[in-house]
Design a protein around this motif. Sequence first.
Motif, PDB file in Angstrom:
ATOM      1  N   LEU A  64       0.829  -1.210   0.000  1.00 33.40           N
ATOM      2  CA  LEU A  64       0.000   0.000   0.000  1.00 33.40           C
ATOM      3  C   LEU A  64       0.860   1.256   0.000  1.00 33.40           C
ATOM      4  CD1 LEU A  64      -2.624  -1.397   2.421  1.00 33.40           C
ATOM      5  CD2 LEU A  64      -3.237  -0.302   0.267  1.00 33.40           C
ATOM      6  N   ALA A  65       1.889   1.285   0.851  1.00 35.72           N
ATOM      7  CA  ALA A  65       2.779   2.449   0.910  1.00 35.72           C
ATOM      8  C   ALA A  65       3.524   2.632  -0.404  1.00 35.72           C
ATOM      9  CB  ALA A  65       3.762   2.305   2.074  1.00 35.72           C
ATOM     10  N   ALA A  66       3.968   1.538  -0.995  1.00 42.43           N
ATOM     11  CA  ALA A  66       4.677   1.615  -2.280  1.00 42.43           C
ATOM     12  C   ALA A  66       3.765   2.150  -3.378  1.00 42.43           C
ATOM     13  CB  ALA A  66       5.215   0.242  -2.663  1.00 42.43           C
ATOM     14  N   ALA A  67       2.468   1.865  -3.290  1.00 41.23           N
ATOM     15  CA  ALA A  67       1.502   2.323  -4.283  1.00 41.23           C
ATOM     16  C   ALA A  67       1.018   3.744  -4.015  1.00 41.23           C
ATOM     17  CB  ALA A  67       0.309   1.366  -4.326  1.00 41.23           C
ATOM     18  N   GLY A  68       1.610   4.416  -3.015  1.00 40.54           N
ATOM     19  CA  GLY A  68       1.306   5.822  -2.752  1.00 40.54           C
ATOM     20  C   GLY A  68       0.321   6.083  -1.641  1.00 40.54           C
ATOM     21  N   PHE A  69      -0.173   5.043  -0.996  1.00 41.26           N
ATOM     22  CA  PHE A  69      -1.201   5.223   0.027  1.00 41.26           C
ATOM     23  C   PHE A  69      -0.622   5.355   1.432  1.00 41.26           C
ATOM     24  CE2 PHE A  69      -3.513   2.852  -3.304  1.00 41.26           C
ATOM     25  CZ  PHE A  69      -4.554   3.743  -3.516  1.00 41.26           C
ATOM     26  N   TYR A  70      -1.351   6.092   2.261  1.00 40.25           N
ATOM     27  CA  TYR A  70      -1.080   6.096   3.692  1.00 40.25           C
ATOM     28  C   TYR A  70      -2.407   5.840   4.404  1.00 40.25           C
ATOM     29  CZ  TYR A  70      -2.317  11.127   3.394  1.00 40.25           C
ATOM     30  OH  TYR A  70      -2.940  12.330   3.153  1.00 40.25           O
ATOM     31  N   HIS A  71      -2.323   5.356   5.620  1.00 44.76           N
ATOM     32  CA  HIS A  71      -3.472   4.888   6.378  1.00 44.76           C
ATOM     33  C   HIS A  71      -4.142   6.044   7.107  1.00 44.76           C
ATOM     34  CE1 HIS A  71      -4.987   1.672   9.458  1.00 44.76           C
ATOM     35  NE2 HIS A  71      -5.861   1.856   8.490  1.00 44.76           N
ATOM     36  N   ILE A  72      -5.458   6.188   6.921  1.00 44.82           N
ATOM     37  CA  ILE A  72      -6.236   7.234   7.595  1.00 44.82           C
ATOM     38  C   ILE A  72      -7.480   6.598   8.237  1.00 44.82           C
ATOM     39  CG2 ILE A  72      -5.432   9.204   6.228  1.00 44.82           C
ATOM     40  CD1 ILE A  72      -8.078   8.837   4.563  1.00 44.82           C
ATOM     41  N   PRO A  73      -7.299   5.697   9.197  1.00 45.48           N
ATOM     42  CA  PRO A  73      -8.435   4.962   9.743  1.00 45.48           C
ATOM     43  C   PRO A  73      -9.428   5.857  10.482  1.00 45.48           C
ATOM     44  CG  PRO A  73      -6.520   4.675  11.136  1.00 45.48           C
ATOM     45  CD  PRO A  73      -6.067   5.439   9.913  1.00 45.48           C
ATOM     46  N   THR A  74     -10.687   5.443  10.437  1.00 42.66           N
ATOM     47  CA  THR A  74     -11.740   6.090  11.225  1.00 42.66           C
ATOM     48  C   THR A  74     -12.453   4.983  11.997  1.00 42.66           C
ATOM     49  OG1 THR A  74     -13.461   5.850   9.536  1.00 42.66           O
ATOM     50  CG2 THR A  74     -12.077   7.841   9.425  1.00 42.66           C
ATOM     51  N   ASN A  75     -13.364   5.362  12.870  1.00 40.32           N
ATOM     52  CA  ASN A  75     -14.131   4.359  13.622  1.00 40.32           C
ATOM     53  C   ASN A  75     -14.982   3.499  12.694  1.00 40.32           C
ATOM     54  OD1 ASN A  75     -13.111   5.177  16.078  1.00 40.32           O
ATOM     55  ND2 ASN A  75     -14.773   6.618  16.457  1.00 40.32           N
ATOM     56  N   THR A  76     -15.515   4.104  11.643  1.00 39.93           N
ATOM     57  CA  THR A  76     -16.384   3.364  10.723  1.00 39.93           C
ATOM     58  C   THR A  76     -15.623   2.744   9.552  1.00 39.93           C
ATOM     59  OG1 THR A  76     -16.892   5.390   9.515  1.00 39.93           O
ATOM     60  CG2 THR A  76     -18.409   4.757  11.288  1.00 39.93           C
ATOM     61  N   GLU A  77     -14.428   3.248   9.257  1.00 41.48           N
ATOM     62  CA  GLU A  77     -13.622   2.733   8.143  1.00 41.48           C
ATOM     63  C   GLU A  77     -12.178   2.505   8.607  1.00 41.48           C
ATOM     64  OE1 GLU A  77     -14.260   5.909   5.422  1.00 41.48           O
ATOM     65  OE2 GLU A  77     -16.138   5.074   4.686  1.00 41.48           O
ATOM     66  N   PRO A  78     -11.938   1.405   9.319  1.00 34.02           N
ATOM     67  CA  PRO A  78     -10.601   1.163   9.862  1.00 34.02           C
ATOM     68  C   PRO A  78      -9.537   0.868   8.799  1.00 34.02           C
ATOM     69  CG  PRO A  78     -12.024  -0.718  10.277  1.00 34.02           C
ATOM     70  CD  PRO A  78     -12.887   0.360   9.692  1.00 34.02           C
ATOM     71  N   ASP A  79      -9.969   0.610   7.562  1.00 31.48           N
ATOM     72  CA  ASP A  79      -9.006   0.322   6.497  1.00 31.48           C
ATOM     73  C   ASP A  79      -8.932   1.451   5.459  1.00 31.48           C
ATOM     74  OD1 ASP A  79     -11.487  -0.061   5.332  1.00 31.48           O
ATOM     75  OD2 ASP A  79     -10.862  -1.803   4.159  1.00 31.48           O
TER      76      ASP A  79
END
Length: 166
Positions: A64-79
């Motif tokens: 995911l990181a290599a593809a440009g993404f970073y994690h922004i979890p929320t209570n309703t969307e942990p992924d």
Amino acid sequence: MSRKTKKGSKKNSQKENIIKIEHELSEYQNFKKEEYTMLFTNYRLKTFSEWPFDGDNSCNPQALAAAGFYHIPTNTEPDATRCFCCYKELDGWEPDDNPWEEHQKHSPHCAFLTLSKSVEKLTVDEFLKLECERQKNKMKKYFHMKKEELKQHAGNVRAEMAKINR
């Protein structure tokens, strides 16, 4: 006499320009370092400490990181994730999802996807072009968010006005 005025005007103009430049530089110096850290894979990778899938799956933090993404979890969307460049947000990841393919499918015009090398190896010119695209995407996302907020507010005002007119 007019010669002195011209020189004086030129000096004042130069002073004004210097003041403007100093102000712009002070604004630049106050930039948010965090905003730029997501350009780099190692910083994006650090955001996945609570990622639900491990390295045995194709949808793992490294991919995911290599593809440009970073994690922004929320209570309703942990992924929930976001691309640092196009600001596309994706969630509902499956363990066998390919982050590069999903990125391409949902944001085919992302400038990051067209790079042939890592951000760290870009020339200054290439980096500035990427940064220009990133900032345009950031502003589009911001204005879209504000537009939606305004629509919501307008709906609330209309509802209140309807109550008054009854």
